[in-house]
Every structure is written in structure tokens, then in C-alpha cells.
Design a protein around this motif. Structure first.
Motif, PDB file in Angstrom:
ATOM      1  N   ALA A 266      -0.690  -9.312  -3.613  1.00  0.00           N
ATOM      2  CA  ALA A 266      -1.803  -9.353  -2.667  1.00  0.00           C
ATOM      3  C   ALA A 266      -3.098  -9.118  -3.434  1.00  0.00           C
ATOM      4  N   GLU A 267      -4.196  -9.613  -2.896  1.00  0.00           N
ATOM      5  CA  GLU A 267      -5.506  -9.427  -3.507  1.00  0.00           C
ATOM      6  C   GLU A 267      -6.548  -9.190  -2.425  1.00  0.00           C
ATOM      7  N   ALA A 268      -7.644  -8.537  -2.804  1.00  0.00           N
ATOM      8  CA  ALA A 268      -8.754  -8.328  -1.872  1.00  0.00           C
ATOM      9  C   ALA A 268     -10.014  -8.065  -2.675  1.00  0.00           C
ATOM     10  N   HIS A 269     -11.165  -8.183  -2.003  1.00  0.00           N
ATOM     11  CA  HIS A 269     -12.453  -7.947  -2.633  1.00  0.00           C
ATOM     12  C   HIS A 269     -13.264  -6.977  -1.776  1.00  0.00           C
ATOM     13  N   GLY A 270     -14.111  -6.214  -2.440  1.00  0.00           N
ATOM     14  CA  GLY A 270     -14.975  -5.275  -1.743  1.00  0.00           C
ATOM     15  C   GLY A 270     -14.539  -3.842  -1.957  1.00  0.00           C
ATOM     16  N   SER A 271     -15.472  -2.919  -1.794  1.00  0.00           N
ATOM     17  CA  SER A 271     -15.170  -1.507  -2.017  1.00  0.00           C
ATOM     18  C   SER A 271     -14.296  -0.913  -0.924  1.00  0.00           C
ATOM     19  N   GLU A 272     -14.229  -1.565   0.230  1.00  0.00           N
ATOM     20  CA  GLU A 272     -13.311  -1.174   1.293  1.00  0.00           C
ATOM     21  C   GLU A 272     -12.671  -2.424   1.844  1.00  0.00           C
ATOM     22  N   GLY A 273     -11.407  -2.315   2.216  1.00  0.00           N
ATOM     23  CA  GLY A 273     -10.758  -3.482   2.761  1.00  0.00           C
ATOM     24  C   GLY A 273      -9.310  -3.226   3.095  1.00  0.00           C
ATOM     25  N   ALA A 274      -8.603  -4.304   3.388  1.00  0.00           N
ATOM     26  CA  ALA A 274      -7.195  -4.216   3.755  1.00  0.00           C
ATOM     27  C   ALA A 274      -6.488  -5.486   3.311  1.00  0.00           C
ATOM     28  N   PHE A 275      -5.183  -5.365   3.077  1.00  0.00           N
ATOM     29  CA  PHE A 275      -4.376  -6.542   2.765  1.00  0.00           C
ATOM     30  C   PHE A 275      -2.942  -6.288   3.195  1.00  0.00           C
ATOM     31  N   ARG A 276      -2.159  -7.346   3.189  1.00  0.00           N
ATOM     32  CA  ARG A 276      -0.749  -7.284   3.572  1.00  0.00           C
ATOM     33  C   ARG A 276       0.125  -7.599   2.368  1.00  0.00           C
ATOM     34  N   ILE A 277       1.285  -6.957   2.320  1.00  0.00           N
ATOM     35  CA  ILE A 277       2.316  -7.303   1.345  1.00  0.00           C
ATOM     36  C   ILE A 277       3.510  -7.827   2.135  1.00  0.00           C
ATOM     37  N   GLU A 278       3.732  -9.108   2.072  1.00  0.00           N
ATOM     38  CA  GLU A 278       4.848  -9.712   2.814  1.00  0.00           C
ATOM     39  C   GLU A 278       6.175  -9.308   2.174  1.00  0.00           C
ATOM     40  N   ASN A 279       7.195  -9.153   3.037  1.00  0.00           N
ATOM     41  CA  ASN A 279       8.535  -8.762   2.574  1.00  0.00           C
ATOM     42  C   ASN A 279       8.457  -7.526   1.668  1.00  0.00           C
ATOM     43  N   VAL A 280       7.726  -6.546   2.150  1.00  0.00           N
ATOM     44  CA  VAL A 280       7.468  -5.350   1.361  1.00  0.00           C
ATOM     45  C   VAL A 280       8.760  -4.570   1.095  1.00  0.00           C
ATOM     46  N   ILE A 281       8.833  -3.953  -0.065  1.00  0.00           N
ATOM     47  CA  ILE A 281       9.908  -3.003  -0.364  1.00  0.00           C
ATOM     48  C   ILE A 281       9.340  -1.611  -0.117  1.00  0.00           C
ATOM     49  N   LEU A 282       9.888  -0.915   0.848  1.00  0.00           N
ATOM     50  CA  LEU A 282       9.345   0.374   1.255  1.00  0.00           C
ATOM     51  C   LEU A 282       9.671   1.470   0.241  1.00  0.00           C
ATOM     52  N   TRP A 283       8.743   2.438   0.143  1.00  0.00           N
ATOM     53  CA  TRP A 283       9.070   3.711  -0.522  1.00  0.00           C
ATOM     54  C   TRP A 283       9.901   4.505   0.464  1.00  0.00           C
ATOM     55  N   GLN A 284      11.064   4.952   0.001  1.00  0.00           N
ATOM     56  CA  GLN A 284      11.967   5.685   0.878  1.00  0.00           C
ATOM     57  C   GLN A 284      12.530   6.896   0.152  1.00  0.00           C
ATOM     58  N   PRO A 285      12.947   7.928   0.904  1.00  0.00           N
ATOM     59  CA  PRO A 285      13.643   9.051   0.277  1.00  0.00           C
ATOM     60  C   PRO A 285      14.846   8.558  -0.510  1.00  0.00           C
ATOM     61  N   GLY A 286      14.894   8.915  -1.769  1.00  0.00           N
ATOM     62  CA  GLY A 286      15.977   8.491  -2.638  1.00  0.00           C
ATOM     63  C   GLY A 286      15.752   7.161  -3.319  1.00  0.00           C
ATOM     64  N   ALA A 287      14.697   6.449  -2.932  1.00  0.00           N
ATOM     65  CA  ALA A 287      14.406   5.132  -3.529  1.00  0.00           C
ATOM     66  C   ALA A 287      12.894   4.997  -3.622  1.00  0.00           C
ATOM     67  N   GLY A 288      12.341   5.509  -4.701  1.00  0.00           N
ATOM     68  CA  GLY A 288      10.888   5.597  -4.832  1.00  0.00           C
ATOM     69  C   GLY A 288      10.251   4.316  -5.333  1.00  0.00           C
ATOM     70  N   HIS A 289      10.295   3.256  -4.547  1.00  0.00           N
ATOM     71  CA  HIS A 289       9.695   1.993  -4.980  1.00  0.00           C
ATOM     72  C   HIS A 289       8.177   2.100  -4.928  1.00  0.00           C
ATOM     73  N   LEU A 290       7.530   1.714  -6.015  1.00  0.00           N
ATOM     74  CA  LEU A 290       6.081   1.809  -6.125  1.00  0.00           C
ATOM     75  C   LEU A 290       5.460   0.460  -6.437  1.00  0.00           C
ATOM     76  N   TYR A 291       4.228   0.298  -5.953  1.00  0.00           N
ATOM     77  CA  TYR A 291       3.363  -0.806  -6.347  1.00  0.00           C
ATOM     78  C   TYR A 291       2.187  -0.217  -7.120  1.00  0.00           C
ATOM     79  N   ASP A 292       1.504  -1.062  -7.869  1.00  0.00           N
ATOM     80  CA  ASP A 292       0.255  -0.676  -8.534  1.00  0.00           C
ATOM     81  C   ASP A 292      -0.910  -1.354  -7.841  1.00  0.00           C
ATOM     82  N   LEU A 293      -1.937  -0.573  -7.557  1.00  0.00           N
ATOM     83  CA  LEU A 293      -3.199  -1.131  -7.108  1.00  0.00           C
ATOM     84  C   LEU A 293      -4.122  -1.172  -8.318  1.00  0.00           C
ATOM     85  N   VAL A 294      -4.345  -2.375  -8.841  1.00  0.00           N
ATOM     86  CA  VAL A 294      -5.220  -2.555  -9.995  1.00  0.00           C
ATOM     87  C   VAL A 294      -6.639  -2.753  -9.471  1.00  0.00           C
ATOM     88  N   VAL A 295      -7.499  -1.801  -9.772  1.00  0.00           N
ATOM     89  CA  VAL A 295      -8.881  -1.834  -9.302  1.00  0.00           C
ATOM     90  C   VAL A 295      -9.769  -2.256 -10.464  1.00  0.00           C
TER      91      VAL A 295
END
Length: 603
Positions: free
Chosen positions: A226-255
């Protein structure tokens, strides 16, 4: 405050290692003005109390001095230079050569000094840090300093863990561009199979207004999702892999901060997509009921005291996994950022607590038999203390807001929530916490003196966390009576407030190797039977959502007749050897897997 990260625009130099060390009684009037005249050296990060065999150092009350030389890398010309401390217990004065560059109060949160223009790339400077371990009625945690007839200062405090002091967490020299990313906030949600991400980026520096912000969400394979522009905003991650107890899946937000088509600054903030809420008497993570199993812990190890240690970090998390624990509380202060980073990556759930422990003068009265002093009287923990508490709460949330592992803020441990003035003290703090972070539930850990009948603040919070020691401090050795009173107590909290209830502390001191066929306090069998009794009660209370044993491991406390070489309520010894109770917990918890247990789960 952003945690230090290397990036295409940022570099870090670790200042950990051996520093010169001296007490203020041996350091002269202006120890920052020249090389410390001391042969002592102290490691950073570490507490200094247990390093030496000199009782004057171990029992010192006041300032101790650390010093070393630091060379600024040659390649940092034109860069912003920042000195960052993970924590200094409990207050710090920082000097670069003869210049005071920073002061900070609060032993468990980070602080920085901007050295741009003060130091020069390719040159060396003398770094001197004064560490003040004194606690007063306007510090968090509080304490009292008195001067004896021999002229020596003595420190007393109301919390049951040793007042270790020193530079307990990493120290780093960092570079950033002159115009830089100053802060990042990430808030996540769910929309069907997609994850929603709201973000906010704060910039600072000489040309911040002339820059633009772009962000990219990158998955663990390095793919931009996903990508976005601006100092504030929102975006969607389709088919997201959730962070869950016991399964710490992470994404990186590159600013990336850009100007004229080029990158000015780059910073990467990890995040996990997950939701947390309280619904009725359930605690939900990602919309599913979650049952807490785990411990109250301490940052406490032999020799290093409260000094952060990556080896113990890894081993402690391995022991959490071995027992089947899915969570812990940062009792009774914010832990090192490295601990929460590790919890993020490994799916361990965290209740994050301020350093507000000891706000209860009735505890001391209960131990000594003396008439209690009103806790929230102006001369004790009135308005000024609450203002300090609010600053600590703000720093905690600002530091840890982006950690998916953190699912709840704990505002205090065992405050006098049954005393007059408690509501006036805590209502503004609860309101502040919700303003700073409306996404996470709030709790506090209730002391035994606070009951369903006299507690004054339970309605301000989302989860009722109860500390109870029936069978230890009350009904010692009588588990039958303890079971009856415990169940009556827990049902009373649930009935009055209609909220989720969890046990934030329950435990019994245990001497490893002591065995008995009877209900003998201090024996390993008694600790196991004590915990089993509590578990029977938990399984009978429908509103119950979790159990945190006190404590994960034995830990050091101040000397006194109530403690023999520290608190022995750990299910592991201080050097992490299991007691019998560790095996009993493993049998119970490994079958729960975050689910609400039934009566059969106790075994």
C-alpha cells in the motif's frame, strides 16, 4: 519520541561499554569539568549497585557519575547529531565537556539531547552523566529521603523491589538530516479481509515546511502492499495478515520525507494490524475473546540489576513460551523498548504499566501496625504527584503507542483506590490516557485493601485487574478458607462493575528445594497447590478473562524482616531455574491457547 533506527539517511553509534564511575562523595565539586579521578569502571547498560563489593556504593543515596570520551564520526558533517538514553534511574544531568545539555527525571523512559552545533564531526568530546537515585513524594515511584544522626542519607520507598540505579538501558549517538521525521503514529483496524491503517507523521527541522511526506507499507517479503501521500492519511492492505497472539506478523511503514524530487529523510516504523476492544465482560483481540495467561515480571537479573540484557531477554521469552504463557504485565514500570520490539515480533501480549507503584500509605500501616496516613493528602501524594504521574503517563503512551503487542495501559499498581481523594486523583489521569490513545482499554491493579464495596475508581476503567494473596498474606496455609474468600471477592467485583475481571497478581513465596506433604508455606508443593486453588476459582467465574502469576522469577528487594534475599514468589529462581509450580503452570496453560478455560482445564 521515535526509537533509534538506521536508515539510508540515519546512522547510529552505540556508546555501550565500560565508563569511568565515581560517587558524588568522591568526584569533586564539578566532575564534568575534567577526567574523573577514579579507578572504577561501570558497564553500560547496567545498574551499579551489585557490581562492586563496597557497601558505600550499594547503599549510596544521591548522585553517581559516569564518564567516557565519544568521537563523532567524520561523515556526519552537515547532519543533526542526537544523544539518546534509553533510561537513567531516576534522574539525569548530562554534560558535553563543560556544558549541560540535558536534564531528565523519570527512570524508565528515554530522553535525548540535540548536540548539533555543540560537537563537531571527526572530533572527540567528554560525556559525563550524573545519575540521581533519590525518590521523593513528587517522583514516580515515590519515596522518602532522611538524614540519620551519622549524617548519611537513607532512602525508603513503598514498592517491593530493589531501588536499582544507573544507566540501565542502551546509550546511542545518532545522526539525522537537518530536516527530519520527528514522530510517527500508526492506528490499525479491520474491514473484512482488509486491514485499515491511519497514520500521522510529524516533521521538524530547518526546512520542514518545504517537504512532502510519502509512505509505503511493506510486508515481510519486502513487497509494497500500500502507498499514500501526505503527513496524515489512511490506506488499506488487502488480504491482510493480522498480528495475533502467538503469531506476531509485522509490516513496515517506510516514511520518506522528500523535497525537489529527492529523499530528505527516511524512517521505518514497524506495525501490526490488529484490533483490541472490551465488549461486555470479554476482552477481544481481532474480534475474538482472549484469555490472558502469564506473569507479572521484573527487569531484574543477578549482577546487572535492572540493566537491559539481550541474553536474558531471549531466555525469558523462551521460558514464557515453554510454560504456555501468552502475555505479561510490565510491572511496575515501562520496560526497555527492546523488550516490546521482541514481543511484537513473537506475538506476546503486553499490559504496559506506568511507574506509579507505592501510591498507598495504607500498605505500610498494614505491615507495621502504625496508623495509616491519608495517601492523597496534599503533603503526601496530592496534586503535584498527580501532575508528575500525568507526565509519566504521557511519555509511556508516546513511546509505546505503535507496538501491536501492547493491548492495554495500566495506570498504577496497588494504589489506595479505596481512600478519600482516589477518584479526584485518577479521574483526570484516565481521561488523559483516553485522549492520548482512544484505541486501547485501561486498567489498574487493585490492592487487597480495595474491595468491591469500598473501591472508588473501578468504573473509570475498562478491565478490573485484581491483586490477591488469600492463602499467603491472609489465611496463610489455609487454602480451604482462602478459596472461599477469593471466590466471594472476585464475584463481588464482577457483580458491582459488570466488567471483565482478571488476576494481575497471585502467588506465594517459595524456597526451592523445600518439600512437605502438608500445606506448608514456602514449600514447592504449597506454591503449586496455592496456584491450583486459584485456578479452580477462576474457572468458576464467568466474567474472568486472565491470570498473571506473581512472579515470573525471584527478584531482589530492599533488606528487611519481610524478605530473605529478595522476593521468592517466582515460579523460576532468580537465575531462571524452574520450581515445581512452573511445571504445573505448563500443564494448565499449554492446553488453553488463549481460550477461556472451563472447570475441566484445572486438571
Amino acid at each position: 519520541m521515535l526509537s533509534p533506527r538506521t536508515s539510508p539517511t540515519r546512522d547510529i553509534v552505540s556508546l555501550d561499554g565500560l565508563w569511568r564511575f565515581a560517587l558524588d562523595t568522591h568526584a569533586g565539586a564539578t566532575p564534568w569539568a575534567s577526567r574523573l579521578a577514579s579507578t572504577l569502571e561501570a558497564p553500560v547498560p547496567a545498574s551499579y549497585n551489585d557490581l562492586f563489593v563496597d557497601t558505600e556504593i550499594r547503599d549510596h543515596v544521591g548522585i553517581a557519575w559516569y564518564q567516557r570520551e565519544v568521537r563523532v564520526p567524520r561523515g556526519w558533517a552537515g547532519e543533526r547529531v542526537v544523544l539518546r538514553f534509553g533510561s537513567v534511574t531516576h534522574a539525569a544531568q548530562v554534560y558535553v565537556d563543560d556544558r549541560l545539555v540535558a536534564e531528565h527525571t523519570g527512570g524508565y523512559t528515554p530522553f535525548e539531547a540535540d548536540l548539533t552545533g555543540i560537537v563537531r564531526p571527526g572530533t572527540e568530546f567528554r560525556l559525563t552523566v550524573g545519575v540521581d537515585n533519590r525518590l521523593t513524594n513528587v517522583t514516580i515511584p515515590p519515596g522518602t529521603v532522611t538524614t540519620g544522626s551519622d549524617g548519611r542519607d537513607r532512602q525508603s520507598y513503598l514498592h517491593d523491589f530493589y531501588n536499582y540505579a544507573g544507566i540501565a538501558r542502551p546509550v546511542r549517538l545518532c545522526s539525522t538530516p537537518p530536516t527530519f521525521v520527528a514522530d510517527v503514529t500508526v492506528v490499525t483496524g479491520r474491514d473484512g479481509a482488509a486491514g485499515t491503517v491511519d497514520y500521522r507523521v510529524e516533521t521538524a527541522g530547518e526546512a520542514a515546511d518545504a517537504t512532502t511526506v510519502r509512505v509505503r507499507a511493506v510486508d515481510e517479503t519486502g513487497r509494497t502492499v500500500a502507498e499514500a501521500h501526505g503527513s496524515e492519511g489512511a490506506f488499506r492492505i488487502e488480504n491482510v495478515i493480522l498480528w495475533q497472539p502467538g503469531a506476531g506478523h509485522l509490516y513496515d511503514l517506510v516514511v520518506e520525507l522528500t523535497a525537489d524530487g529527492g529523499t530528505v529523510d527516511s524512517y521505518t516504523q514497524s506495525f501490526g494490524v490488529r484490533t483490541v476492544e472490551v465488549r461486555g465482560t470479554e476482552f477481544l483481540i481481532n474480534g475474538e475473546p482472549f484469555y490472558f495467561t502469564g506473569f507479572g515480571k521484573h527487569e531484574d537479573t543477578p549482577v546487572r540489576g535492572k540493566g537491559h540484557d539481550d541474553a536474558y531477554l531471549v531466555h525469558d521469552f523462551e521460558l514464557l513460551r515453554w510454560t504456555g504463557a501468552n502475555s505479561f504485565r510490565t510491572s511496575h514500570y515501562p520496560y526497555a523498548e527492546e523488550v516490546l520490539d521482541f514481543a511484537d515480533r513473537h506475538g506476546i501480549v503486553v499490559i504496559d504499566e506506568t511507574a506509579a507503584v507505592g501510591l498507598n500509605l495504607g500498605v505500610m500501616g498494614g505491615l507495621t501496625g502504625a496508623a495509616p496516613t491519608p495517601t492523597f493528602a496534599p503533603e503526601n501524594f496530592g496534586g503535584p504527584t498527580r501532575d508528575v504521574h500525568a507526565r509519566h503517563l504521557r511519555r509511556l503512551i508516546e513511546r509505546d503507542k505503535n507496538h501491536p503487542s501492547v493491548v492495554m495501559w495500566c495506570l498504577a499498581n496497588e494504589p489506595a483506590s479505596n481512600e478519600e481523594g482516589a477518584r479526584e486523583y485518577f479521574e483526570p489521569l484516565a481521561r488523559l490516557a483516553r485522549e492520548l490513545d482512544p484505541t486501547r482499554p485501561l486498567t489498574y491493579a487493585a490492592v487487597m485493601f480495595a474491595t468491591p464495596d469500598n473501591d472508588l475508581i473501578g468504573d473509570l476503567f475498562d478491565v478490573l485487574s485484581i491483586n490477591r494473596y488469600y492463602g499467603w498474606y491472609v489465611f496463610t496455609g489455609d487454602l480451604r478458607a482462602a478459596e472461599q474468600y477469593l471466590e466471594q471477592d472476585l464475584r463481588g467485583w464482577a457483580r458491582r462493575f459488570g466488567k471483565p475481571v482478571m488476576m494481575s497478581e497471585y502467588g506465594a513465596d517459595t524456597q526451592p528445594g523445600l518439600h512437605s506433604v502438608w500445606d506448608t508455606p514456602w514449600s514447592e508443593e504449597y506454591q503449586s497447590d496455592y496456584l491450583a486453588m486459584y485456578h479452580r476459582v477462576f474457572d468458576r467465574v464467568p466474567e474472568f478473562i486472565g491470570e498473571h502469576v506473581w512472579n515470573f522469577a525471584d527478584f531482589q528487594t530492599s533488606a528487611g524482616i519481610h524478605r530473605v534475599d529478595g522476593n521468592k514468589k517466582g515460579v523460576f529462581t532468580r537465575d531462571r531455574k524452574p520450581k515445581a509450580a512452573a511445571f504445573a503452570l505448563r500443564r494448565r496453560w499449554r492446553g488453553l491457547d488463549g481460550r477461556r478455560p472451563g472447570p475441566a482445564a484445572n486438571g
